[in-house]
Design an enzyme around this catalytic site. Structure first.
Site, short mmCIF file in Angstrom:
data_model
loop_
_atom_site.label_atom_id
_atom_site.label_comp_id
_atom_site.label_asym_id
_atom_site.label_seq_id
_atom_site.Cartn_x
_atom_site.Cartn_y
_atom_site.Cartn_z
N VAL A 115 0.41 -1.01 0.01
CA VAL A 115 -0.37 -0.18 -0.17
C VAL A 115 0.81 1.53 -0.51
CG1 VAL A 115 -2.00 1.26 1.46
CG2 VAL A 115 -2.03 -1.29 0.99
N CYS A 116 0.44 2.20 -0.63
CA CYS A 116 1.49 3.39 -0.72
C CYS A 116 2.96 3.27 -1.11
CB CYS A 116 0.94 4.17 0.46
SG CYS A 116 1.70 6.04 0.49
N THR A 117 3.24 3.80 -0.20
CA THR A 117 5.28 3.53 -0.58
C THR A 117 5.56 1.94 -0.62
OG1 THR A 117 5.32 5.42 1.24
CG2 THR A 117 5.39 6.47 -0.48
N ALA A 120 -2.24 2.06 -4.93
CA ALA A 120 -1.21 3.75 -4.81
C ALA A 120 -1.76 4.44 -2.93
CB ALA A 120 -2.94 4.25 -5.40
#
Length: 257
Positions: free
Chosen positions: A144-146, A195
Site C-alpha cells: 500500500v502506498c510507498t 496507490a
C-alpha cells in the site's frame, strides 16, 4: 420507567441481527484462540508488516477488510514483538509476531510510511531478506502506498507494472526497473500494489474477491459499509493543481516525526 437505549439493545432488535453478532464475534476472535485443526487455522494466513514510521491506515484499512474473510487470520508482524509507532508518532499498533517467528504466509502486505520510515526500511537488509523469503512461497504479495518502494528495494518489482503514492511515482520509475501506472491498484502476477493510503482498502477488496470470490468480497464491502462519499473532490492527484499538491505534501511533512 426510563428506557435506556444502548448499542446492545439496538442490535438485539431482531433475530437476524443476533445472528450477525454471533458471526462477528467469531470473526474477531484473536488468532491465538484458534486451536490445532480449527477452521481459522485452515484459512488464509495474512501477515502485515509493521516498521517504525508506517502510515496508520495503510495496514489497518486492509486489515479491517481481510480479517472478515471466512476463516482468515490477520497478524501484525515486525522485527520485534510489541508496539510500533506510526509516522506521526501519535499512534502505535501492536506487532504480535517477530520476523523470526514467521516463515510462511499466504498473503503478505507491506504498508507505506513517511520518508524516515520508508528510507530506513529500504535500507534494512534483514527486513528485505525476510520479504523475499516470504514472497517465494506466498500466494499474494501486496503493498500500500510507498510500501511498493520497499518491495522494489527487495527486487520484487523488477520488470513489473506497479503503482505507489502519487508523489513517489517519479522516484519509483527512475530508481527501479518498474513501470508506474496511475491506478488505485495494479496487479502484476501475484503482486498487487495499491496507490496512496486509502487505496489500500480498494486493493483489499479486490484481493478478497481473488481469495474468496466476488460475492464474499461484495458482502465484506457492505459489512464494513465502505461507500465513500467524501465532502470534497480533491483526492485524485491527476486532477489536482500544483498549489494543492504542495499543500498536501507540506501537511504530511509537518505531521511526521
Amino acid at each position: 420507567m426510563t428506557h435506556t437505549t444502548t448499542r446492545r439493545n439496538v442490535l438485539r432488535g431482531s433475530a437476524a441481527t443476533a445472528a450477525v453478532l454471533a458471526t462477528a464475534g467469531a470473526a474477531t476472535a484473536p488468532a491465538s484462540a484458534a486451536g490445532p485443526g480449527s477452521r481459522r487455522e485452515r484459512g488464509p494466513r495474512i501477515g502485515i508488516l509493521l516498521y517504525d514510521g508506517f502510515s496508520l491506515l495503510d495496514p489497518t484499512g486492509p486489515a479491517e477488510v481481510l480479517s472478515r474473510l471466512p476463516d482468515a487470520t490477520v497478524t501484525m508482524i515486525a522485527e520485534q514483538r510489541g508496539p510500533v509507532r506510526t509516522d506521526t508518532g501519535d499512534v502505535a499498533v501492536v506487532a504480535e509476531r517477530s520476523l523470526t517467528e514467521v516463515d510462511r504466509l499466504d498473503v503478505l502486505l507491506v504498508p507505506g510510511g513517511g520518508n524516515r520510515g520508508i528510507i530506513a526500511a529500504m535500507g534494512n537488509r534483514a527486513l528485505l531478506e525476510w520479504i523475499r523469503k516470504i514472497h517465494r512461497r506466498s500466494q499474494w504479495t501486496t503493498s500500500v502506498c510507498t510500501g511498493s518502494l520497499i518491495l522494489a528495494a527487495a527486487g520484487l518489482l523488477d520488470g513489473r507494472r506497479a503503482t505507489t503514492y502519487w508523489a513517489s511515482a517519479e522516484y519509483l520509475e527512475e530508481t527501479f526497473d518498474v513501470t508506474y501506472e496511475a491506478q488505485r491498484y495494479v496487479r502484476s502476477g501475484k503482486i498487487i500494489t495499491a496507490a496512496g493510503v486509502s487505496a489500500g482498502i480498494d486493493m483489499a477488496l479486490h484481493l478478497s474477491a481473488l481469495i474468496a470470490g466476488e460475492a464474499t468480497a461484495r458482502a465484506v464491502q457492505l459489512a464494513v459499509e465502505y461507500d465513500p462519499q467524501p465532502p470534497f473532490d480533491s483526492g485524485n492527484a491527476a486532477e489536482a493543481d500544483a498549489r494543492l499538491k504542495k499543500h498536501a505534501l507540506e501537511l504530511l511533512e509537518r505531521s511526521a516525526v
